[in-house]
Motif scaffolding. Structure first.
Motif, PDB file in Angstrom:
ATOM      1  N   SER A 290      -2.622  49.252 -26.264  1.00  0.00           N
ATOM      2  CA  SER A 290      -3.530  49.702 -27.326  1.00  0.00           C
ATOM      3  C   SER A 290      -2.986  49.296 -28.687  1.00  0.00           C
ATOM      4  CB  SER A 290      -3.764  51.209 -27.249  1.00  0.00           C
ATOM      5  OG  SER A 290      -2.526  51.863 -27.347  1.00  0.00           O
ATOM      6  N   SER A 291      -3.700  49.715 -29.749  1.00  0.00           N
ATOM      7  CA  SER A 291      -3.445  49.118 -31.057  1.00  0.00           C
ATOM      8  C   SER A 291      -2.575  49.964 -31.983  1.00  0.00           C
ATOM      9  CB  SER A 291      -4.781  48.842 -31.745  1.00  0.00           C
ATOM     10  OG  SER A 291      -5.517  50.036 -31.852  1.00  0.00           O
ATOM     11  N   GLY A 292      -1.985  51.040 -31.535  1.00  0.00           N
ATOM     12  CA  GLY A 292      -1.081  51.805 -32.405  1.00  0.00           C
ATOM     13  C   GLY A 292      -1.816  52.613 -33.459  1.00  0.00           C
ATOM     14  N   TYR A 293      -1.091  53.012 -34.525  1.00  0.00           N
ATOM     15  CA  TYR A 293      -1.647  53.919 -35.539  1.00  0.00           C
ATOM     16  C   TYR A 293      -2.533  53.180 -36.533  1.00  0.00           C
ATOM     17  CZ  TYR A 293       1.720  57.228 -33.709  1.00  0.00           C
ATOM     18  OH  TYR A 293       2.410  58.058 -32.871  1.00  0.00           O
ATOM     19  N   GLY A 294      -3.475  53.942 -37.108  1.00  0.00           N
ATOM     20  CA  GLY A 294      -4.349  53.395 -38.149  1.00  0.00           C
ATOM     21  C   GLY A 294      -3.799  53.733 -39.523  1.00  0.00           C
ATOM     22  N   LYS A 295      -4.652  53.601 -40.535  1.00  0.00           N
ATOM     23  CA  LYS A 295      -4.230  53.875 -41.924  1.00  0.00           C
ATOM     24  C   LYS A 295      -4.268  55.383 -42.161  1.00  0.00           C
ATOM     25  CE  LYS A 295      -5.713  49.371 -43.655  1.00  0.00           C
ATOM     26  NZ  LYS A 295      -5.936  48.771 -42.341  1.00  0.00           N
ATOM     27  N   GLN A 296      -3.240  56.051 -41.618  1.00  0.00           N
ATOM     28  CA  GLN A 296      -3.190  57.520 -41.646  1.00  0.00           C
ATOM     29  C   GLN A 296      -3.156  58.060 -43.078  1.00  0.00           C
ATOM     30  OE1 GLN A 296      -3.391  57.535 -37.871  1.00  0.00           O
ATOM     31  NE2 GLN A 296      -2.258  59.359 -38.275  1.00  0.00           N
ATOM     32  N   ASN A 297      -2.600  57.266 -44.014  1.00  0.00           N
ATOM     33  CA  ASN A 297      -2.489  57.746 -45.405  1.00  0.00           C
ATOM     34  C   ASN A 297      -3.854  57.871 -46.074  1.00  0.00           C
ATOM     35  OD1 ASN A 297      -2.466  54.834 -45.252  1.00  0.00           O
ATOM     36  ND2 ASN A 297      -2.108  54.797 -47.454  1.00  0.00           N
ATOM     37  N   LYS A 298      -4.905  57.404 -45.380  1.00  0.00           N
ATOM     38  CA  LYS A 298      -6.267  57.535 -45.925  1.00  0.00           C
ATOM     39  C   LYS A 298      -7.068  58.527 -45.084  1.00  0.00           C
ATOM     40  CE  LYS A 298      -5.831  54.040 -48.883  1.00  0.00           C
ATOM     41  NZ  LYS A 298      -5.786  54.198 -50.320  1.00  0.00           N
ATOM     42  N   ASP A 299      -6.399  59.254 -44.197  1.00  0.00           N
ATOM     43  CA  ASP A 299      -7.110  60.151 -43.292  1.00  0.00           C
ATOM     44  C   ASP A 299      -7.779  61.306 -44.044  1.00  0.00           C
ATOM     45  OD1 ASP A 299      -7.861  61.647 -40.979  1.00  0.00           O
ATOM     46  OD2 ASP A 299      -6.349  60.495 -39.903  1.00  0.00           O
ATOM     47  N   GLY A 300      -8.905  61.765 -43.520  1.00  0.00           N
ATOM     48  CA  GLY A 300      -9.714  62.792 -44.186  1.00  0.00           C
ATOM     49  C   GLY A 300      -8.969  64.078 -44.491  1.00  0.00           C
ATOM     50  N   LEU A 301      -8.020  64.446 -43.630  1.00  0.00           N
ATOM     51  CA  LEU A 301      -7.325  65.717 -43.818  1.00  0.00           C
ATOM     52  C   LEU A 301      -6.532  65.725 -45.123  1.00  0.00           C
ATOM     53  CD1 LEU A 301      -3.947  66.285 -43.032  1.00  0.00           C
ATOM     54  CD2 LEU A 301      -4.767  64.781 -41.245  1.00  0.00           C
TER      55      LEU A 301
END
Ligand SMILES: Cc1ncc(COP(=O)(O)O)c(C=O)c1O
Length: 449
Positions: free
Chosen positions: A367-378
């Motif tokens: 699979s492709s690993g993590y996304g741009k978590q620093n832009k996550d809605g939370l």
């Protein structure tokens, strides 16, 4: 191609000299492009390279069965009236080479507790890796502090230490590097910055049991190290976590905090609940499962390492495939996942998603690993909350948003491909199938456009 920091021979020597038992001796077979199959890709209707299944996880250890049944019958299910959680703490501290271990309900609660015990408070700022699971920065929010992301070095998948100082403000109290996928972060550099600016260091080792850095286990390199034992982890118990440290006073405080703030050790008995804690205790059943799982952890770690070294050697020969690079000082990954970067332009402009689908079709899960978590809605949800606006001036939050630009991390989120740890428990032939499948896709790349 990425250069590994240690040779295979050095890795074997290091691991054998440590507490990891007898190394499996792997010979990497000679492999040339002439061995590459030109068969039709499975995604285009051809035969799969890998037809059989992969090792399942977790693996149930029958030795746990009687212990769990006996414990069940006693009715002593919580740590307050049973000995198993303390037994596990002792065994885990020994395994890690730490003075103390505190077992917790999860990795998340371990991190919340360690940060709080080290003094992270409302309105503080904590520097953290962005290439990680959401819990790594959520625990900072849970302590009413602001996570400040430090960019990732795409070659190592880890916090880039050269980017730390620019993110320090007068509110910064701690650094939370993440040993993502089990890869040890560059702790010498991180600790040097921390020392210079009087910051605490909590290692997020939730994916890094038995990772090794300059002869020590990761988790013992900062002020405290935190681990997760959730179901998918290399040391699983369904849920569970631990904090390790050599600082006795800190560990007393962690114990008190995780047990509703009750006095413990050096935490004074001035009242029934002298400090503000919560219930983050591990249950007896979790400890029993963990102790049975510890019977296999060394052997599994060696198998993963042997297979990873085979993949390292072979995958880097394929254009467009760049295995992870170990950070300076890192000797051994825990391989919770095996990561590499897929460079589309070197692979005939095949997109990463297409490559992943083609590899899955060949019978190789990835699979492709993590996304741009620093832009996550939370994150915006929290920054916009009433409480957070009281804690931080609007000017600081504005600056935070302007600085939340992470080119290294962004690049990695478009290139990473990962295999989970159970894949690395396969046979040598299974690893050769992975290499064969990727090579087959490379050779037939034009049929994917
Ligand atoms: C890097 C990282 N940090 C923290 C956690 C949180 O651990 P837990 O799920 O046990 O709460 C995880 C769990 O997946 C993790 O991978």
């Amino acid at each position: 191609m990425a250069a590994r920091k240690i040779t295979r021979r050095q890795a074997i020597t290091t691991a054998s000299a440590g507490a990891l038992g007898t190394m499996v001796s792997w010979k990497v077979p000679a492999f040339t492009h002439s061995t590459i199959t030109q068969e039709t890709l499975a995604i285009n209707g051809g035969p799969k390279v890998h037809e059989t299944s992969w090792p399942q996880w977790p693996v149930w250890d029958q030795s746990a069965e009687k212990n769990i049944t006996d414990m069940l019958r006693t009715g002593k299910w919580w740590r307050g009236n049973g000995e198993y959680v303390s037994d596990f703490e002792q065994r885990y501290a020994e395994l890690m080479g730490a003075k103390r271990c505190l077992a917790t309900a999860s990795g998340t609660t371990a991190l919340i507790t360690a940060l709080k015990a080290l003094g992270v408070d409302a309105g503080d700022e904590v520097l953290v890796s962005p290439y990680t699971f959401i819990a790594s920065y959520n625990v900072i929010f849970m302590n009413k502090a602001l996570p400040v992301f430090v960019d990732t070095d795409p070659e190592t998948f880890l916090m880039d230490p050269s980017k730390i100082e620019a993110r320090i403000t007068e509110r910064t109290t701690a650094i939370l590097p993440v040993h993502i996928y089990g890869l040890p972060a560059d702790m010498d550099s991180i600790n040097a910055v921390a020392k210079k600016h009087n910051l605490k260091v909590v290692e997020d080792a939730c994916q890094a049991w038995l990772g090794q850095y300059r002869g020590k286990k990761v988790g013992t390199l900062g002020d405290a190290g935190c681990f997760s034992f959730q179901n998918s982890k290399n040391l699983p118990a369904g849920e569970g976590g631990a904090i390790i440290s050599n600082n006795e006073e800190l560990m007393d405080r962690c114990h008190s905090l995780h047990n509703c703030g009750r006095p413990y050790g050096t935490v004074p008995k001035t009242s029934s609940y002298p400090i503000s804690g919560s219930n983050f205790r591990m249950q007896q059943i979790q400890a029993l499962i963990l102790m049975s799982q510890m019977n296999r952890i060394m052997k599994d770690a060696d198998i993963r390492l042997g297979n990873a070294m085979l993949l390292d050697a072979k995958l880097r020969e394929i254009p467009g495939i760049v295995p992870y690079k170990l950070a300076p000082g890192a000797e051994r990954s825990a391989y919770h996942l095996y990561p590499f970067r897929f460079i589309s332009k070197d692979f005939g402009d095949v997109t990463r998603d297409k490559f992943i689908r083609a590899l899955n079709a060949e019978g190789i899960p990835c699979s492709s690993g993590y996304g741009k978590q620093n832009k996550d809605g939370l994150i915006e949800d929290t920054l916009n909350s009433r409480g957070f606006k009281r804690l931080f001036p609007e000017s600081r939050l504005k600056q935070w948003r302007e600085e939340n630009v992470l080119p290294g991390n962004d690049k990695l989120t478009t290139e990473a491909v990962t295999f989970t740890q159970n894949i690395l428990l396969g046979s040598k032939n299974d690893m050769e199938d992975i290499v064969r499948a990727i090579t087959k896709i490379y050779n037939n790349r034009k049929s994917l456009n």
